[in-house]
Design a protein around this motif. Structure first.
Motif, PDB file in Angstrom:
ATOM      1  N   SER A 127       0.838  -1.206   0.000  1.00  0.00           N
ATOM      2  CA  SER A 127       0.000   0.000   0.000  1.00  0.00           C
ATOM      3  C   SER A 127       0.873   1.256   0.000  1.00  0.00           C
ATOM      4  N   LEU A 128       1.932   1.242   0.781  1.00  0.00           N
ATOM      5  CA  LEU A 128       2.841   2.384   0.808  1.00  0.00           C
ATOM      6  C   LEU A 128       3.530   2.551  -0.545  1.00  0.00           C
ATOM      7  N   ALA A 129       3.988   1.470  -1.132  1.00  0.00           N
ATOM      8  CA  ALA A 129       4.638   1.546  -2.444  1.00  0.00           C
ATOM      9  C   ALA A 129       3.697   2.155  -3.483  1.00  0.00           C
ATOM     10  N   GLU A 130       2.425   1.829  -3.379  1.00  0.00           N
ATOM     11  CA  GLU A 130       1.432   2.353  -4.328  1.00  0.00           C
ATOM     12  C   GLU A 130       1.340   3.878  -4.292  1.00  0.00           C
ATOM     13  N   THR A 131       1.704   4.486  -3.162  1.00  0.00           N
ATOM     14  CA  THR A 131       1.579   5.941  -3.034  1.00  0.00           C
ATOM     15  C   THR A 131       2.672   6.691  -3.783  1.00  0.00           C
ATOM     16  N   PHE A 132       3.693   5.980  -4.245  1.00  0.00           N
ATOM     17  CA  PHE A 132       4.802   6.610  -4.954  1.00  0.00           C
ATOM     18  C   PHE A 132       4.673   6.377  -6.456  1.00  0.00           C
ATOM     19  N   SER A 133       5.150   7.325  -7.222  1.00  0.00           N
ATOM     20  CA  SER A 133       5.192   7.166  -8.678  1.00  0.00           C
ATOM     21  C   SER A 133       6.369   6.272  -9.054  1.00  0.00           C
ATOM     22  N   ASN A 134       6.384   5.839 -10.285  1.00  0.00           N
ATOM     23  CA  ASN A 134       7.503   5.047 -10.785  1.00  0.00           C
ATOM     24  C   ASN A 134       8.802   5.849 -10.640  1.00  0.00           C
ATOM     25  N   GLU A 135       8.753   7.125 -10.985  1.00  0.00           N
ATOM     26  CA  GLU A 135       9.945   7.965 -10.889  1.00  0.00           C
ATOM     27  C   GLU A 135      10.408   8.089  -9.440  1.00  0.00           C
ATOM     28  N   LYS A 140      17.124   7.871  -8.878  1.00  0.00           N
ATOM     29  CA  LYS A 140      17.988   8.280  -7.767  1.00  0.00           C
ATOM     30  C   LYS A 140      17.896   9.783  -7.572  1.00  0.00           C
ATOM     31  N   GLY A 141      18.094  10.212  -6.333  1.00  0.00           N
ATOM     32  CA  GLY A 141      18.143  11.632  -6.040  1.00  0.00           C
ATOM     33  C   GLY A 141      16.789  12.294  -5.802  1.00  0.00           C
ATOM     34  N   ILE A 142      15.715  11.545  -5.859  1.00  0.00           N
ATOM     35  CA  ILE A 142      14.385  12.122  -5.630  1.00  0.00           C
ATOM     36  C   ILE A 142      14.220  12.519  -4.167  1.00  0.00           C
ATOM     37  N   PHE A 143      14.620  11.643  -3.274  1.00  0.00           N
ATOM     38  CA  PHE A 143      14.517  11.899  -1.836  1.00  0.00           C
ATOM     39  C   PHE A 143      15.930  11.899  -1.258  1.00  0.00           C
ATOM     40  N   ASP A 144      16.329  13.006  -0.666  1.00  0.00           N
ATOM     41  CA  ASP A 144      17.699  13.092  -0.150  1.00  0.00           C
ATOM     42  C   ASP A 144      17.958  12.093   0.978  1.00  0.00           C
ATOM     43  N   TRP A 145      16.924  11.689   1.702  1.00  0.00           N
ATOM     44  CA  TRP A 145      17.089  10.761   2.818  1.00  0.00           C
ATOM     45  C   TRP A 145      17.362   9.324   2.371  1.00  0.00           C
ATOM     46  N   GLY A 148      22.320   7.420  -1.997  1.00  0.00           N
ATOM     47  CA  GLY A 148      22.664   7.188  -3.394  1.00  0.00           C
ATOM     48  C   GLY A 148      21.860   6.114  -4.094  1.00  0.00           C
ATOM     49  N   SER A 149      20.906   5.529  -3.407  1.00  0.00           N
ATOM     50  CA  SER A 149      20.092   4.470  -4.003  1.00  0.00           C
ATOM     51  C   SER A 149      18.734   5.020  -4.414  1.00  0.00           C
ATOM     52  N   ALA A 150      17.965   4.197  -5.065  1.00  0.00           N
ATOM     53  CA  ALA A 150      16.573   4.528  -5.370  1.00  0.00           C
ATOM     54  C   ALA A 150      15.696   3.956  -4.260  1.00  0.00           C
ATOM     55  N   LEU A 151      14.658   4.674  -3.898  1.00  0.00           N
ATOM     56  CA  LEU A 151      13.741   4.219  -2.857  1.00  0.00           C
ATOM     57  C   LEU A 151      13.198   2.831  -3.177  1.00  0.00           C
TER      58      LEU A 151
END
Length: 183
Positions: A127-135, A140-145, A148-151
């Motif tokens: 359900s949490l994964a569904e709240t995010f877009s593919n991008e 990489k770099g979308i969320f600074d927290w 260096g990886s992708a969420l």
């Protein structure tokens, strides 16, 4: 199937591997469910987890606790915290100690409860994964927290890859039980 690199691939792999894990579990005999894991005789099984987990409950609790790590980490950082994935005092060199603490924490948890906990946390993670877009998941770099990886790589590791790990362990245990019977 390779490691998922899209949201659709993540959702499919997580769902499919979770289903496969449950099919494997539902096919376990009473003997396989009641026999303690024992991988001492296998020279290839040197990692600590082969000694740590003694039964299906232990495997399920491990999955549950890693789901909770992912959920807590994402939620804390979405709410403005700057929270590392692994809680202090653990890091990627000492996370094995954290896994042992998870194991200790749940020694009085029943198998039935562990299975319910995993089902709930699995659904929560999807359900949490569904709240995010593919991008958001796979760039990489979308969320600074995230660093260096992708969420999405954390979601893959916490679901389909971890379910593969669990199935590998259970299949080795089932084989051990059958080898004992065949002797």
């Amino acid at each position: 199937m390779g490691r998922p690199s899209t949201k659709a691939g993540l959702m499919l792999a997580a769902t499919d591997n979770y289903r496969k894990l449950n099919v494997l579990i539902s096919g376990m005999t009473e003997k396989e469910l009641l026999t303690e894991f024992d991988f001492e005789g296998d020279e290839k099984k040197k990692e600590a987890h082969w000694k740590r987990d003694k039964n299906l409950r232990d495997v399920m609790i491990h999955l549950y606790e890693w789901h909770r790590l992912l959920l807590n980490w994402v939620h804390a950082n979405q709410n403005g915290g700057r929270t590392p994935f692994l809680p202090l005092p653990y890091n990627w060199k000492t996370y094995g100690d954290m896994n042992v603490e998870f194991w200790k924490k749940h020694q009085s948890t029943s198998l039935e409860e562990a299975r319910r906990m995993v089902e709930g946390s699995h659904n929560e993670v999807l359900s949490l994964a569904e709240t995010f877009s593919n991008e958001e998941l796979f760039s990489k770099g979308i969320f600074d927290w995230v660093g260096g990886s992708a969420l999405g790589s954390y979601f893959v590791s916490g679901t389909s890859s971890h379910y593969d790990w669990a199935m590998k362990k259970l299949k080795a245990h089932i084989k051990n039980c059958r080898d004992i019977t065949d002797r």
